[in-house]
Design a protein around this motif. Structure first.
Motif, PDB file in Angstrom:
ATOM      1  N   MET A  25       0.784  -1.151   0.018  1.00  0.00           N
ATOM      2  CA  MET A  25       0.060  -0.098   0.088  1.00  0.00           C
ATOM      3  C   MET A  25       0.903   1.420  -0.077  1.00  0.00           C
ATOM      4  O   MET A  25       0.623   2.175  -1.054  1.00  0.00           O
ATOM      5  N   VAL A  26       1.840   1.353   0.859  1.00  0.00           N
ATOM      6  CA  VAL A  26       2.735   2.274   0.795  1.00  0.00           C
ATOM      7  C   VAL A  26       3.464   2.678  -0.506  1.00  0.00           C
ATOM      8  O   VAL A  26       3.790   3.659  -0.985  1.00  0.00           O
ATOM      9  N   ARG A  27       4.066   1.459  -0.929  1.00  0.00           N
ATOM     10  CA  ARG A  27       4.640   1.431  -2.200  1.00  0.00           C
ATOM     11  C   ARG A  27       3.714   2.089  -3.439  1.00  0.00           C
ATOM     12  O   ARG A  27       4.304   2.804  -4.386  1.00  0.00           O
ATOM     13  N   HIS A  28       2.616   1.783  -3.550  1.00  0.00           N
ATOM     14  CA  HIS A  28       1.566   2.173  -4.589  1.00  0.00           C
ATOM     15  C   HIS A  28       1.560   3.540  -4.428  1.00  0.00           C
ATOM     16  O   HIS A  28       1.373   4.450  -5.417  1.00  0.00           O
ATOM     17  N   LEU A  29       1.572   4.341  -3.182  1.00  0.00           N
ATOM     18  CA  LEU A  29       1.347   5.451  -2.991  1.00  0.00           C
ATOM     19  C   LEU A  29       2.817   6.397  -3.095  1.00  0.00           C
ATOM     20  O   LEU A  29       2.652   7.389  -2.972  1.00  0.00           O
TER      21      LEU A  29
END
Length: 248
Positions: free
Chosen positions: A64-68
């Motif tokens: 989730m962090v990586r996608h953001l």
């Protein structure tokens, strides 16, 4: 395993999993560098052991962090086993756990820096409640919550996603929330006086979550009255059924 943090652009992630007779779910609480809080519930659409669900929770939070676009992250989880395996303190002996561990390390390796820390279950109540929510869509909370279906494991492809909206009606908390947020009191004088007397005992977060102030311990989060019975059912028959100990 960890790498030192050299930037203030830190993303924090709290994850947890819940499992009961209705299935398994994942809760994620993400705090951006700007201190904005994002919440997500993932309901597992496949059979998973507790350990597998724990790894899925950690993977989902990191991804989730990586996608953001996040590059520096600290992940907090209450599973001593999973955190110990990721940090190299424990050995993953089961073949499937080895595959999960390898997947986690590869995902975390895409960040500029990261840390994985263990916290007490009591400190992870927010993510825990979201994980429970994913297994009991009949529950009602104060706001709209996005709940997704994770239909496949991390090894078998891209998950299909379905979105559900959960709403609630008015409750005794509404006048206090309105007063703390906007300074508005009920028209009835008696009710207005009650709200004014009670308000100092409460604190309202930026996400409109109502907490009871505590001077000797952590603030206590209030749950919407319509969510109490389903939540108690999950606590007694769900997540604490597979996590026995002091925290339950």
């Amino acid at each position: 395993m960890s790498i030192g943090l050299g930037s203030v652009l830190l993303w924090e992630v709290y994850t947890d999993e819940a499992s009961n007779r209705k299935g398994a779910g994942i809760g994620i609480v993400l705090i951006t560098p700007e201190k904005l809080i994002m919440e997500k519930s993932l309901r597992l659409g496949f059979v998973a052991t507790n350990n597998e669900a724990e790894y899925e929770a950690l993977l989902a939070g990191a991804q989730m962090v990586r996608h953001l676009g996040g590059e520096i992250v600290e992940l907090y989880y209450d599973s001593r086993l999973v955190v110990g395996q990721v940090n190299g303190e424990f050995e993953a002996r089961d073949e499937r756990m080895k595959k999960y561990l390898d997947r986690v390390k590869r995902v975390l390796g895409t960040f500029k820096s990261f840390k994985v820390r263990q916290i007490l279950r009591g400190q992870n109540a927010h993510a825990d409640s979201l994980a429970i929510l994913a297994t009991s869509l009949g529950s009602k909370l104060q706001r709209t919550v996005m709940v997704e279906d994770l239909m496949t494991s991390s090894f078998t492809g891209i998950p299909a996603v379905g979105v559900h909206s959960i709403h609630v009606g008015p409750s005794w908390m509404d006048p206090i929330v309105t007063f703390l947020q906007h300074g508005m009191l009920p028209e009835d004088k008696v009710e207005a006086e009650k709200v004014q007397r009670s308000a100092p005992h409460y604190w309202l977060s930026r996400e409109r979550k109502l907490y009871k102030r505590s001077y000797s311990g952590p603030y206590l989060l209030y749950v919407h009255p319509e969510a109490v019975e389903p939540l108690l059912e999950e606590l007694h028959e769900g997540i604490c059924g597979s996590h026995t100990g002091e925290d339950c």
